[in-house]
Structure formats: C-alpha cells, structure tokens
Write an enzyme that holds these catalytic residues in place. Structure first.
Site, PDB file in Angstrom:
ATOM      1  N   ASP A   1       3.301   2.271 -15.349  1.00  0.00           N
ATOM      2  CA  ASP A   1       3.404   1.774 -13.974  1.00  0.00           C
ATOM      3  C   ASP A   1       3.802   0.303 -13.954  1.00  0.00           C
ATOM      4  O   ASP A   1       4.709  -0.104 -13.234  1.00  0.00           O
ATOM      5  CB  ASP A   1       2.045   1.974 -13.284  1.00  0.00           C
ATOM      6  CG  ASP A   1       2.092   1.669 -11.796  1.00  0.00           C
ATOM      7  OD1 ASP A   1       2.615   2.509 -11.049  1.00  0.00           O
ATOM      8  OD2 ASP A   1       1.623   0.587 -11.386  1.00  0.00           O
TER       9      ASP A   1
ATOM     10  N   HIS B   1      -5.051   3.317  -9.437  1.00  0.00           N
ATOM     11  CA  HIS B   1      -4.302   2.583 -10.450  1.00  0.00           C
ATOM     12  C   HIS B   1      -5.321   2.188 -11.506  1.00  0.00           C
ATOM     13  O   HIS B   1      -6.445   1.818 -11.167  1.00  0.00           O
ATOM     14  CB  HIS B   1      -3.651   1.346  -9.813  1.00  0.00           C
ATOM     15  CG  HIS B   1      -2.792   0.556 -10.751  1.00  0.00           C
ATOM     16  ND1 HIS B   1      -2.046   1.132 -11.758  1.00  0.00           N
ATOM     17  CD2 HIS B   1      -2.539  -0.779 -10.818  1.00  0.00           C
ATOM     18  CE1 HIS B   1      -1.379   0.190 -12.402  1.00  0.00           C
ATOM     19  NE2 HIS B   1      -1.673  -0.985 -11.857  1.00  0.00           N
TER      20      HIS B   1
HETATM   21  N1  LIG Z   1       0.892   0.116  -2.617  1.00  0.00           N
HETATM   22  C1  LIG Z   1       1.313   1.065  -3.418  1.00  0.00           C
HETATM   23  O1  LIG Z   1       2.485   1.437  -3.400  1.00  0.00           O
HETATM   24  C2  LIG Z   1       0.362   1.760  -4.340  1.00  0.00           C
HETATM   25  C3  LIG Z   1       0.754   2.944  -4.931  1.00  0.00           C
HETATM   26  C4  LIG Z   1      -0.142   3.611  -5.758  1.00  0.00           C
HETATM   27  C5  LIG Z   1      -1.372   3.052  -6.012  1.00  0.00           C
HETATM   28  N2  LIG Z   1      -1.720   1.861  -5.457  1.00  0.00           N
HETATM   29  C6  LIG Z   1      -3.057   1.312  -5.762  1.00  0.00           C
HETATM   30  O2  LIG Z   1      -3.906   1.490  -4.629  1.00  0.00           O
HETATM   31  C7  LIG Z   1      -4.886   0.474  -4.604  1.00  0.00           C
HETATM   32  C8  LIG Z   1      -4.889  -0.169  -3.225  1.00  0.00           C
HETATM   33  O3  LIG Z   1      -3.645  -0.803  -3.032  1.00  0.00           O
HETATM   34  P1  LIG Z   1      -3.034  -1.035  -1.603  1.00  0.00           P
HETATM   35  O4  LIG Z   1      -1.600  -1.359  -1.795  1.00  0.00           O
HETATM   36  O5  LIG Z   1      -3.418   0.059  -0.710  1.00  0.00           O
HETATM   37  O6  LIG Z   1      -3.800  -2.353  -1.150  1.00  0.00           O
HETATM   38  P2  LIG Z   1      -3.764  -3.106   0.265  1.00  0.00           P
HETATM   39  O7  LIG Z   1      -2.799  -2.448   1.184  1.00  0.00           O
HETATM   40  O8  LIG Z   1      -3.607  -4.534  -0.014  1.00  0.00           O
HETATM   41  O9  LIG Z   1      -5.210  -2.821   0.875  1.00  0.00           O
HETATM   42  C9  LIG Z   1      -6.355  -3.314   0.299  1.00  0.00           C
HETATM   43  C10 LIG Z   1      -7.569  -3.092   1.186  1.00  0.00           C
HETATM   44  O10 LIG Z   1      -8.719  -3.551   0.506  1.00  0.00           O
HETATM   45  C11 LIG Z   1      -9.443  -4.487   1.309  1.00  0.00           C
HETATM   46  N3  LIG Z   1      -9.913  -5.581   0.468  1.00  0.00           N
HETATM   47  C12 LIG Z   1      -9.206  -6.625  -0.004  1.00  0.00           C
HETATM   48  N4  LIG Z   1      -9.999  -7.399  -0.761  1.00  0.00           N
HETATM   49  C13 LIG Z   1     -11.212  -6.834  -0.752  1.00  0.00           C
HETATM   50  C14 LIG Z   1     -12.454  -7.186  -1.352  1.00  0.00           C
HETATM   51  N5  LIG Z   1     -12.600  -8.263  -2.102  1.00  0.00           N
HETATM   52  N6  LIG Z   1     -13.499  -6.400  -1.136  1.00  0.00           N
HETATM   53  C15 LIG Z   1     -13.371  -5.284  -0.383  1.00  0.00           C
HETATM   54  N7  LIG Z   1     -12.234  -4.912   0.210  1.00  0.00           N
HETATM   55  C16 LIG Z   1     -11.166  -5.690   0.016  1.00  0.00           C
HETATM   56  C17 LIG Z   1      -8.481  -4.962   2.340  1.00  0.00           C
HETATM   57  O11 LIG Z   1      -9.159  -5.141   3.561  1.00  0.00           O
HETATM   58  P3  LIG Z   1      -9.787  -6.519   4.048  1.00  0.00           P
HETATM   59  O12 LIG Z   1      -9.014  -7.608   3.374  1.00  0.00           O
HETATM   60  O13 LIG Z   1      -9.620  -6.476   5.511  1.00  0.00           O
HETATM   61  O14 LIG Z   1     -11.204  -6.462   3.618  1.00  0.00           O
HETATM   62  C18 LIG Z   1      -7.493  -3.812   2.493  1.00  0.00           C
HETATM   63  O15 LIG Z   1      -7.905  -2.928   3.481  1.00  0.00           O
HETATM   64  C19 LIG Z   1      -4.549  -0.450  -5.739  1.00  0.00           C
HETATM   65  O16 LIG Z   1      -5.330  -0.083  -6.840  1.00  0.00           O
HETATM   66  C20 LIG Z   1      -3.089  -0.151  -6.008  1.00  0.00           C
HETATM   67  O17 LIG Z   1      -2.679  -0.442  -7.326  1.00  0.00           O
HETATM   68  C21 LIG Z   1      -0.889   1.229  -4.617  1.00  0.00           C
END
Ligand SMILES: NC(=O)c1ccc[n+]([C@@H]2O[C@H](COP(=O)([O-])OP(=O)(O)OC[C@H]3O[C@@H](n4cnc5c(N)ncnc54)[C@H](OP(=O)(O)O)[C@@H]3O)[C@@H](O)[C@H]2O)c1
Lengths: 474, 491
Positions: B218, B133
């Site tokens: 988005d 993203h």
């Molecule tokens: N969800 C969707 O539908 C979707 C679709 C397309 C793109 N995206 C993009 O993909 C990316 C990830 O999103 P997501 O939905 O997969 O997120 P998520 O499920 O919330 O996962 C985030 C991960 O990052 C880790 N994290 C959180 N804070 C952190 C920090 N300060 N330092 C290092 N690690 C950290 C977390 O693990 P811990 O907290 O255990 O460290 C967790 O494993 C984003 O850029 C989002 O916009 C998401």
C-alpha cells in the site's frame, strides 16, 4: 392541384350535447397536406373530424378556413341519416306504409359529378341496390352508399372516419386506389384506429388523446414517427405485461398489513428541518400521488421508505413487515420496491445492454453483477417487447434517448412485480411525446394488478388515470 | 511506541508474510454477515472510511455506532455531524467502547497509537479490534492485548467509492488479514470475512493477505504511481505546455481531466488498452518516452520500496509527526502555490480522444509508473495480485480526485501517510526528470503529433505491441479483471 385549403384551429373547445367535449385544440392543416387522425378509443378522434364538418357547439376558441363543401363519412353521420329516414316514417300522416328514400336518391342528393357517381356505384357493387330503401340496407351497404355519396359530391374537404371498416379486401383496395386519385385535388382527413394501416398519401398525423390534439407529427420526421409508433404500441398493444420469475418469487407479504406505515417521522439535519411529525400509511392496492413544491421533502420522504435515507433508522417506519432498524438489510427492503427517478437515471450511467438493464431489476443493482438465469433473460425480452424495443435488446443503454431510458428503467423496476412501485417525477425532463409514452406505461402498470403505485409529481394537476389518493407536502 | 513489527520478524517470516495473498472466491462468503449479526460494532472516527463503511455495515443489517473523541462531540465537529446527520448513535469512548464486540479503528494512521492505547483498556475481554490499514501494527509495532483479536479489512478505494459501489449493489475490492499474533480464538478470519461482506467488498473481490503485505504494498503504490507520479506529472506537463506557449486554461484542463480520461482506459483493458487508444506513431512515441522514464526512475522506485521495507520511510515520517508535521505542511503549502494548482481550467471543449492524442506524455507517465511500481513490488516479494491492486487498479480512482479539484483534492482525499509519501516522491522525481523534460515539445504534450502520414514500421510496431502486452502487470490484470467480468462487473 390540391385546393389550397388552410384551416386554423386555435384553442378550440367544442361541446357535443353535453355528452362529450373536445378542449383546447390548436391545429393547423396546411395546403397540400393530408392528415391522419389517430389516438386511443374514446379519445375524441371522430369528434375532431365531425367538428370540421360543423358538428358541435364551439364554447371557446376559433376555427377558420374550413371550406364550404365538406363531406364526412362516419358512423355517426351514417346513423344520423338513418335516423332521419326513420323519422320520415313516423312523420308520415298517410295511411300508406312508406318504402323510405331509395338508395339512388340518397346518392343523388349530394352528387356533383354524375359520371363519377355512376362509375362508383358500379365499382362498389351498388347497382342492384339502387331501388332499395336506404334504411333497409345492412351496415356495410349503408357505409358504401355513404362513401359513394361523399366522393361523388366532389367536396373541397373530405373527412373519412374509419372508411375501411367493414369493407372486404377487394373493396378496400378499390377504395384506396380511388382515394389516391381524390387526394390529388382534395385535402383529406382520415380517422383510423391503426396508424400502421394509414394510406401512403397521408403527410401528417394528429395524435388525439383525452379530448385534445396532443401531438402533430409530420410523416417525413422519422424520429418523431418512431416515438409515435412506440406510443401506439404501448397504448394499443395487446401484449400482456410479463409475469415475474416463477421460481425465484418474492417472499409473501402479510395480506392485511400496510405496505408502509410511517409514524410521526421527522428528518432533521444539524442546521435544518426537512419535515416533522409526518405520518403516512400505504395499503396494498391504494395508488398514491405525492405532490409538493421543490424542496418540500418528497424525495426525502420516499428515501425513508426505500431505505436510502440514513435517518430511516431513527424513525418509526414499518415497511413490508420490517420495523426498520432491527437488523434487516437494505436489500431485504429493496426487493419489494421498484423505483424510478431522474436521479436513478443519472446514476445509471452503465454501458450495458438494454436487456441487462432490465435484468438488473431482479437484483436491485445499478449494473449487473450476477449471472442471470434463462428465465430472467426471457422475462427481460418480454418487457422489451412491451416497450416495442425487442429488436434493440443488445444496444447500449448509454446510447438511448432520455425517454427510452426512462421507459427501460420503469420496466427494470417492474420486472420482479414489486408490491410497491415508486415513480419519482418520472416525466421530469421529458418532452411531450416521451411524457405520453411514460404515462401510457404507468397507466398500464397501475391497471394491471398487484403493484401499488406511488407517483410523485410537483404538479397536483398532472394526474395519472387510476391514481386517486393524494398526499401534498409543504 | 513499539518497535517495527516487520523488522522483528525473521527473514523467513518476512518473506512468508510478504508473499501471503490469495484471491478469494465468492462461494467462500456464503455465511454472509452472520458472524457479526447482533454484535455491537463501534467505529472510532467518522471520516472518509469511518462514515462510509459504517453506512454500508448498517445497511447490511449490522449494529453500528460511533465513538468519537470528546472534543469532536462537544465542538460538534464534522465527524460528529457526519454521524448524527446519518442517524447513528454517537458516544464517548467511555460510553461505547466497553459495550463493543468489535472496535473499528478508522482514525488517521498517525493517531492510531494514541487512540488504540486509549481504548484498549476499555475493550471487552475477547473482543475484536479492526483496522483498515496495517501501519500501526506493522510499522509502529503496536502491541495489542492478548485476548483481543486483531484483523484488517481494507477497502482498496477512497471512502466515497466504498459507499457509492455498495449503493449500486456492488462493492470495492478489499483486502483482509488477520494479525497472527492476535488471533486467540481463531475467529479472526471469520470476522474479517463477515465484515467484508457487510461493506459489499466480497462482490468485487477479496484478497486474503497479511498485515505486512498490505502495508508494504500500500505504501509503495500510493507514494509512487498512484499519487506521486500523478502529482509530478501534473506539474511537469503543465510547466512544459506553458513554456511551449500553449494557452494556460487549455493546459490546466488537459491535465486536470486528462488523468481521469486516460486511466479510465486502464480500467477496461489495462496498459494495453490505454496505449491502443493512441495512433500507431503516437503509441510508439509514448512507449519510447515511457522506456526512457523507466530507466531514469527505476532507482527512485527501488529506493522507495527499500525505505518502506527497512522502515526508514515510516521512521522519517513519524519523525515529522513528532515535529508537528513541519515537512508535510510545508510541502502542502508549496503544492498549493504551483502554477498548475493556481490556474483555472479553461472553458474549452476537449474530446475524449483528444485527451489521449494531446496527452502522449501523460499516457507515457502512467505506463512508466504503473509498470515500475508493479515490477518493484513483485521484485520485493509482494504477490502479483496485491501489486496489481496497489498500482494499476487504483490509478483511475486517484485520477478521479484530480478531476474533481486538482492536486488539492487528491491530497485531501488520500491518507496523511499517502500525502507525505507523495510529496517525498515528487521532490525526488522532479529533478530526476529535468534533463528528460528539457528537449520535449508540444507534440507530446498539448498539441499532439499532428502527422499527415500515420504510417509506421511494421516490425517496430510489433515489437512495441509485444512489449506492452506481455508485461507481467497485463497478465495478472486481465486475470483479475476477468474475475470481475465473471461477476458481470459493468463499469
Ligand atoms: N482514505 C482512503 O482512501 C483509505 C483507504 C483505505 C483505508 N484507509 C484507512 O482508513 C483509516 C481512516 O482513514 P480516513 O481517510 O477515513 O481518515 P479521515 O477521513 O481523516 O477520518 C479520520 C476520523 O478520525 C477522527 N480522528 C482524528 N484524530 C483523532 C483522534 N486523535 N482520536 C479520535 N478520533 C480522531 C476524525 O474526527 P475528528 O477529528 O472530528 O475527531 C475523523 O472523523 C486509516 O487507517 C486509513 O489508512 C483509508
């Protein structure tokens, strides 16, 4: 009025001089019913008919309600009679060569209705043979004599084992017409190899398999009949399993290398160990059965092989020449595997045609995302023919019955002739008839060449013919 | 924090980047994953996208490991469990980042500045940084070292779908982009393409776009139709049914599963097909309701798009980040307390068709939201393909999450950014629709029209049908769904 015969066979086991056994047969023949006994060769069809005529030694269970006067026409009965005739010869102390019992006397022995006997003798063209010795007749002639004798005896139960065998069309038609008369008053049981040749007075079918009555179907139950037809088609059908795609063949495997070699594998999660220290080698041509209670890790072990389990990357696993975790893609592995499970069926909720479902096996995909070529479509059609579903190629997969879905997924798994076919509880959730269908297909596959079958089942006793090795988990 | 990248561009550059979007053909991906073979891919974060993309990439023969923050490893948090249970190598930034040829930043957007700032000094010279993203680059103006290639590979689906579709032998539509100020060796596109192949995205269709176009579309989609409209719709429809004396369990079920059911029809044949599922009188009614809602809500959609374009939205949200997410957490708690969220779905049978017949207002809301979002995006210079994916295409995917566990599940699955935007929309939308909702009765939500005579005026029906069919979202939709059908996408 048909004689009100009511025969009850209850958990019956019968031994035939130690040569053959029928076991655990439960079967009810009610009044106004005429049965067809069908089943594969050697399943025990003739033995079952013979039991009703009092042949064999009952070792367990019971049979009640068989009327006193039973007539049986069969090759065995025929052979016995000829044997007896030959024995008479041997026993003859006179120095005169015996001519043997003449046909007229043989027929007369059982005859109740003399007029009928005369009429039948005429119709079966036996008149010129009446004075001939019975044991001198040809097989076909003997058979006619047996038929006439049985019919003229006006039995209370008529048993006909392959009565049309060896009869010319004219005699066949004549006999059939006569039987239509007979069944008005006499309950009849016919043994036939081909279900589709059954006379239309047959009301019920007993499907015999591996020495027992596996299934009873009423002819008016159209859906059960359809399944039975399909089973017969699979069991007795002469169609060979279709070849793989001649152009787009799988890469050749090293002939002497095992298909699968798992060394000291373990699957663990943060808080639980599924199994530990497991080693297993599957060589080409060795069919295996994998058993174990629920939760013993059967599916988990399989998914290490298929690559669906993420921990396949941290175990010592060699599949089809790939040491896992060295940059191979999962599709390179999957191309060598055909896979069927209840889980797959659940995941395969795809509203596409039956033909496309089979074609998707070429791509190991759930649904079809690539335009198939003509060869692939033709092969899919051949598989549909094996399953007896060729006329349903364009129906929607989602509309199929459980059992038909399972058959189709097995064909999908086999379409590329994978070196390894994994069947994870392929009969789970299926009723008896559908189980039989699936097993029939598996037996055909495991007997037919280059695919090694890995069959998973949590019952050790539920065996498939041809699968000898067994790994038990848990 | 850097300055807003988009705002630093000239108008000409802004328009150029917003308008960058091309549907790529399958034969552009014949090199497969070659460009990444043998390269070390280190994923930061093992959440929804991190885990599922990593599983796919590894299954495509690529070398994937996870760099997690130290606390996650020490405390064996869920992200650590996700990675280790799945047999991945896990290490700290110090252990893994210096070995990486490509770093996949899949942490929550809110953390991007901190994460990228922390890992950048450890990254190999000439390595690659990828995002799913573009928020950090576009809205926060993150400045990445000159020698590092910056790309984006953004699956247009929740992480669970990314994995599920790959396992079936397919993929999810994916947007790729190269950050033009960070493509020193000109290999950004090659890497992004290989990455998209590794996740299976190329099979479902890849849009080559820009960071700017991805972010601006988005954000717009997720705030309005995808999440916002479904949330507002759920709450309003439920309250209306209760007011009309409909059984609460029935109402809860009709909504929880209704979105999924009616939007499933979108997947197959767009808004036209969804509307065609209604009887003629119901279709005309839904059309009229949707027209009224579009008139009422158009300014709101414009405002959302404008705020996104100017950076006002991201500034507001970032202010909330700085304020310990006060607004976000407050709204989240508020949502949990709504009557809809707190009512369990009843144990009643509702047939597929009944969801349409009794959910006329829901169908109208979906139609209004999809069309308004699409119109607003394309008016703002976003290419139709992109606008389609960010509106109509994703609606059923989000609706699925509501079917699982209502709004809670939706808001937990989507990103924090989407969740924030969703609440923002909801707050403005509910009062805007108050007067519209007042006179409505259970005939449009809960009971259906219950007409004996399904007759309609021919001329009116033709007029309504034409208006539905000839909406621009339908034209691009049938074209893009056609590409998928070409690949025999069978849903
Ligand atoms: N969800 C969707 O539908 C979707 C679709 C397309 C793109 N995206 C993009 O993909 C990316 C990830 O999103 P997501 O939905 O997969 O997120 P998520 O499920 O919330 O996962 C985030 C991960 O990052 C880790 N994290 C959180 N804070 C952190 C920090 N300060 N330092 C290092 N690690 C950290 C977390 O693990 P811990 O907290 O255990 O460290 C967790 O494993 C984003 O850029 C989002 O916009 C998401």
């Amino acid at each position: 009025m048909v004689a009100p015969v009511k025969i009850e066979v209850d958990q019956l086991s019968v031994d035939f001089d130690g040569r053959f056994q029928l076991h655990n047969i439960s079967w009810r023949l009610g009044p106004d019913e005429h049965w067809l006994v069908a089943g594969p060769n050697g399943a025990g069809k003739s033995a079952l008919a013979a039991v009703l005529s009092g042949v064999g030694e009952i070792t367990r269970g019971s049979i009640t309600g068989v009327p006193a006067r039973v007539a049986l026409v069969s090759y065995e009965a025929q052979a016995l009679l000829i044997d007896a005739e030959l024995k008479k010869d041997d026993a003859d102390i006179l120095d005169v060569i015996s001519e043997g019992t003449p046909v007229a006397e043989i027929i007369d022995q059982g005859t109740v209705d003399k007029a009928l006997a005369a009429e039948l003798i005429e119709q079966f063209g036996l008149t010129p043979l009446l004075t001939r010795a019975f044991r001198k007749l040809s097989t076909g002639e003997t058979r006619k004599v047996m038929l006439v004798r049985a019919l003229a005896s006006k039995p209370d139960l008529l048993l006909l084992d392959e009565p049309f065998d060896g009869l010319d069309t004219h005699t066949h038609a004549m006999l059939l017409q006569h039987l239509h008369e007979v069944v008005r008053t006499t309950p009849t049981v016919i043994v036939l190899n081909r279900i589709d040749e059954r006379p239309d007075f047959v009301t019920h079918i007993a499907w015999v398999e591996a020495g027992t009555v596996a299934q009873c179907v009423a002819c008016h139950d159209t859906s059960a009949m359809a399944l039975l037809d399909q089973l017969l088609h699979l069991k007795l059908g002469k169609i060979a399993l279709p070849d793989p795609d001649p152009i787009d063949r799988l890469p050749a495997l090293h002939a002497t290398e095992p298909l699968v070699q798992i060394t000291n594998a373990s699957v663990k999660y943060a808080d639980n160990v599924v199994f530990d220290g497991l080693s297993w080698t599957i060589n080409a041509g060795e069919h295996w059965q994998l058993t174990g209670p629920n939760g013993s890790g059967k599916t988990c072990l399989l998914s290490l092989i298929t690559g669906d389990h993420p921990q396949c990357y941290v175990n010592d696993i060699q599949v089809f020449g790939f040491q896992r975790g060295n940059g191979e893609s999962i599709w390179e592995i999957k191309q060598f595997i055909g896979y069927v499970s209840t889980q797959l069926q659940w995941e395969y909720r795809v509203g596409t045609s039956l033909r496309n479902v089979i074609v998707s096996g070429f791509y190991d995909s759930i649904g079809l995302y690539t335009k198939p070529n003509d060869t692939q479509l033709a092969i899919a059609n051949e598989w549909l023919a094996v399953l007896g579903m060729q006329h349903r190629a364009d129906e929607s997969f989602t509309q199929l019955s459980h059992g038909d879905k399972r058959l189709l997924l097995i064909a999908r798994a086999m379409v590329k002739h994978p070196p390894l076919l994994i069947l994870d509880e392929p009969c789970l959730g299926l009723d008896d008839m559908n189980r039989r269908l699936v097993l029939a297909l598996i037996e055909r596959i495991s007997a037919s060449g280059n695919t090694t079958v890995l069959y998973v089942n949590h019952h050790t006793e539920d065996k498939v013919i041809g699968i000898e090795r067994q790994l038990a988990l848990g | 924090m850097g300055t807003n990248y988009f705002n630093s561009l000239s108008l000409r550059e802004q328009l150029e980047q917003l308008g960058e979007c091309r549907f790529m053909h399958l034969d552009e991906f014949t090199d497969g994953v070659d460009a990444l073979k043998g390269k070390k891919m280190v994923v930061i974060g093992c959440g929804a996208q991190g885990l599922n993309q990593g599983l796919n990439l590894r299954d495509s023969g690529l070398d994937v490991s996870y760099a997690l923050r130290e606390a996650a490893i020490l405390e064996k948090r869920q992200s650590w469990k996700n990675a280790t249970d799945n047999g991945f190598t896990v290490g700290t930034y110090e252990e893994l980042i210096p070995t990486a040829d490509i770093v996949l930043n899949l942490t929550p957007d809110k953390q991007h500045t901190a994460v990228v700032t922390a890992v950048m000094p450890m990254m190999k010279k000439g390595s690659c940084l990828s995002y799913s993203h573009g928020f950090n680059i576009v809205e926060e103006g993150m400045q990445v070292r000159d020698d590092i290639t910056v790309i984006m590979v953004a699956p247009k689906c929740p992480g669970s779908e990314v994995r599920a579709e790959y396992v079936r032998g397919f993929g999810v539509p994916t947007l790729i982009a190269v950050h033009e100020s960070n493509d020193p060796n000109g290999i950004g596109l090659t890497l992004a393409k290989a990455y998209a192949v590794g996740t299976g995205g190329h099979k479902a269709g890849v849009l080559m776009s820009s960071f700017v176009a991805e972010v601006k579309s988005d954000l717009m989609g997720e705030q309005t139709i995808l999440c916002g409209m479904l949330q507002t719709g759920s709450l309003l429809c439920f309250d209306k049914m209760i007011e009309e004396g409909i059984d609460a369990g029935y109402a809860a079920k009709l909504i929880q599963y209704g979105w999924e059911t009616v939007t499933e029809a979108l997947k197959y044949g767009g808004v036209t097909n969804m509307m065609d599922r209604l009887s003629n009188p119901a279709k005309i009614r839904a059309f009229e309701l949707a027209e009224s809602m579009k008139d009422i809500l158009r300014p709101l959609y414009h405002k959302h798009q404008d705020d996104i374009m100017t950076g006002h939205f991201s500034a507001t949200m970032m202010a909330d980040w700085a304020n310990d997410d006060k607004e976000l957490l407050g709204w989240r708690a508020e949502t949990a307390e709504t009557a809809f969220e707190k009512t369990a779905p009843g144990d009643v049978e509702i047939s597929e068709q009944e969801y349409f017949d009794h959910g006329i207002l829901m169908v109208a809301m979906v139609k209004a939201g999809v069309e308004l979002a699409f119109e607003t995006m394309t008016d703002a210079g976003i290419i139709a393909d992109s606008a389609y994916y960010e509106s109509l295409h994703e609606t059923p995917l989000i609706a699925n999450t509501i079917a699982r566990k209502k709004l809670h599940e939706m808001n937990a699955t989507i990103s924090d950014t989407a969740e924030y935007g969703c609440y923002l929309y909801n707050h403005a939308c509910v009062p805007l629709l108050a007067d519209f909702m007042k006179p409505l009765k259970s005939d449009v939500i809960g009971k259906g029209l219950q007409l004996d005579d399904l007759g309609v005026d021919n001329a009116r029906l033709i007029e309504v049908n034409a208006a539905i069919r000839y909406h621009p979202v339908e034209a691009i939709g049938s074209e893009l769904r056609g590409y998928m059908a070409d690949m025999k996408r069978i849903v």
